[in-house]
Write an enzyme that holds these catalytic residues in place. Sequence first.
Site, PDB file in Angstrom:
ATOM      1  CG  ASP A  10      -0.218   0.047   2.548  1.00  0.00           C
ATOM      2  OD1 ASP A  10      -0.805   0.578   3.523  1.00  0.00           O
ATOM      3  OD2 ASP A  10       0.949  -0.413   2.637  1.00  0.00           O
ATOM      4  CG  ASP A  15       3.987   0.027   1.554  1.00  0.00           C
ATOM      5  OD1 ASP A  15       3.824   1.005   2.305  1.00  0.00           O
ATOM      6  OD2 ASP A  15       3.403  -1.070   1.708  1.00  0.00           O
ATOM      7  CG  ASN A  40       0.412   3.411   4.141  1.00  0.00           C
ATOM      8  OD1 ASN A  40       0.220   3.365   5.353  1.00  0.00           O
ATOM      9  ND2 ASN A  40       1.386   2.737   3.552  1.00  0.00           N
ATOM     10  CB  THR A 126       4.711  -4.220   2.757  1.00  0.00           C
ATOM     11  OG1 THR A 126       4.236  -3.652   1.518  1.00  0.00           O
ATOM     12  CG2 THR A 126       5.848  -5.187   2.486  1.00  0.00           C
ATOM     13  CG  PHE A 168      -1.895   1.531   9.416  1.00  0.00           C
ATOM     14  CD1 PHE A 168      -1.664   1.101   8.117  1.00  0.00           C
ATOM     15  CD2 PHE A 168      -2.895   2.470   9.635  1.00  0.00           C
ATOM     16  CE1 PHE A 168      -2.410   1.615   7.050  1.00  0.00           C
ATOM     17  CE2 PHE A 168      -3.648   2.981   8.585  1.00  0.00           C
ATOM     18  CZ  PHE A 168      -3.408   2.550   7.281  1.00  0.00           C
ATOM     19  CG  ASN A 169       0.399  -2.912   7.435  1.00  0.00           C
ATOM     20  OD1 ASN A 169      -0.054  -1.899   6.879  1.00  0.00           O
ATOM     21  ND2 ASN A 169       1.663  -3.284   7.309  1.00  0.00           N
ATOM     22  CG  HIS A 242       7.192   0.542   9.581  1.00  0.00           C
ATOM     23  ND1 HIS A 242       7.297   0.311  10.941  1.00  0.00           N
ATOM     24  CD2 HIS A 242       6.747   1.821   9.453  1.00  0.00           C
ATOM     25  CE1 HIS A 242       6.920   1.398  11.598  1.00  0.00           C
ATOM     26  NE2 HIS A 242       6.577   2.322  10.724  1.00  0.00           N
ATOM     27  CG  ASP A 243       6.017  -1.606   4.524  1.00  0.00           C
ATOM     28  OD1 ASP A 243       5.338  -0.712   3.988  1.00  0.00           O
ATOM     29  OD2 ASP A 243       5.620  -2.249   5.513  1.00  0.00           O
TER      30      ASP A 243
HETATM   31  O1  RIB Z   1       2.521   0.207  10.786  1.00  0.00           O
HETATM   32  C1  RIB Z   1       3.399   0.354   9.697  1.00  0.00           C
HETATM   33  C2  RIB Z   1       2.783  -0.180   8.447  1.00  0.00           C
HETATM   34  O2  RIB Z   1       1.607   0.553   8.136  1.00  0.00           O
HETATM   35  C3  RIB Z   1       3.692  -0.021   7.217  1.00  0.00           C
HETATM   36  O3  RIB Z   1       3.441  -1.068   6.333  1.00  0.00           O
HETATM   37  C4  RIB Z   1       3.253   1.286   6.634  1.00  0.00           C
HETATM   38  O4  RIB Z   1       3.486   1.352   5.226  1.00  0.00           O
HETATM   39  C5  RIB Z   1       1.775   1.233   6.892  1.00  0.00           C
HETATM   40  O5  RIB Z   1       1.188   0.440   5.867  1.00  0.00           O
HETATM   41 CA    CA Z   2       2.804  -0.549   4.034  1.00  0.00          CA
END
Ligand code: RIB
Ligand code: CA
Length: 314
Positions: A10, A15, A40, A126, A168-169, A242-243
């Site tokens: 996303d 990402d 996102n 991701t 979040f994901n 993160h990703d």
């Molecule tokens: O919490 C971080 C995740 O949420 C990452 O994948 C970021 O791109 C958002 O999607």
């Molecule tokens: Ca992401």
Amino acid sequence: MPEKIIIDCDPGQDDAIALLLAMASPEELELLGITAVAGNVPLHLTERNARLMCDLGRRDDIRVYAGCSKPMVRDLVTAENVHGDTGIDGMQVTKPAVPLQSQHAVDFIIETLKKAGEASITLVPTGPLTNIGMAISREPSILRSIKRIVLMGGAMREGGNYSPSAEFNILVDPHAAKVVFACGRPITAMGLDVTHQVIATKDRVARIGALENSAATATAGMLSFFNRHDSAKYGFDGAPLHDPCTVAWLLQPDLFEGKDCNIAIETESPLTIGHTAVDFWGISGREVNATWIHSVDADGFYDLLTERLARYAD
Ligand code: RIB
Ligand code: CA
């Protein structure tokens, strides 16, 4: 032989950088396709951003598919406050040259896995797990073709980043996450516990910017924008990247340490929905279903990312 992968994402600056890292590593990774999901930012932007990364990575051979525009059950939650209105603020956003495939991403995932050999394809989600959860729910027979799932999502010691209890994901689509974590295929889960150790500090961003090629310059620009929200929130000298941890683990797993655990997903409680209950000490009696990654050599991670971005020399 390169590992056959599908990245489901996303974009989102992090990402986007994960895509650039993967596209710079054709000896190790054969990118069968990129599938975009709403997260996102809405789907029409995540799919556009994925295609822009193929332009930037000079990979017009890669097929990009648009998937689900909302989670399986819940309403969509987006994160423009973190990623900006384009989803990849910090770089110049243009009209992508790489076309969008007409096939729906979930159909692409099902079709690709149905004709693949046993345990032959790795899924690298991701973003919210909606596309993957929908594919598995619609066609469980595809599970035999999944070698492993290497995903970014969840949190244990770090606590949540989009609610006090949830990352979040997983929070965006907990029902899809529940399907994925129950699927029985090997899962490597990169949660906030490890991604909060790979901070895009100013020195690391400057090192990437000094590469002076278009992909690296765009990466430095995206990171400079991406850093502002989490620096203010956590007091870090930059944002957690993160990703790209998922792709880095595929390229150099020795950079990371993990532990086999049961990970269960909260899908009911209004207070803690999306929580990942990581049974790190094996006290629940529930079966191990994932490897929870908890440590990383952050300098080694940025050495790898910088070395791969250098491959985009103009
Ligand atoms: O919490 C971080 C995740 O949420 C990452 O994948 C970021 O791109 C958002 O999607
Ligand atoms: Ca992401």
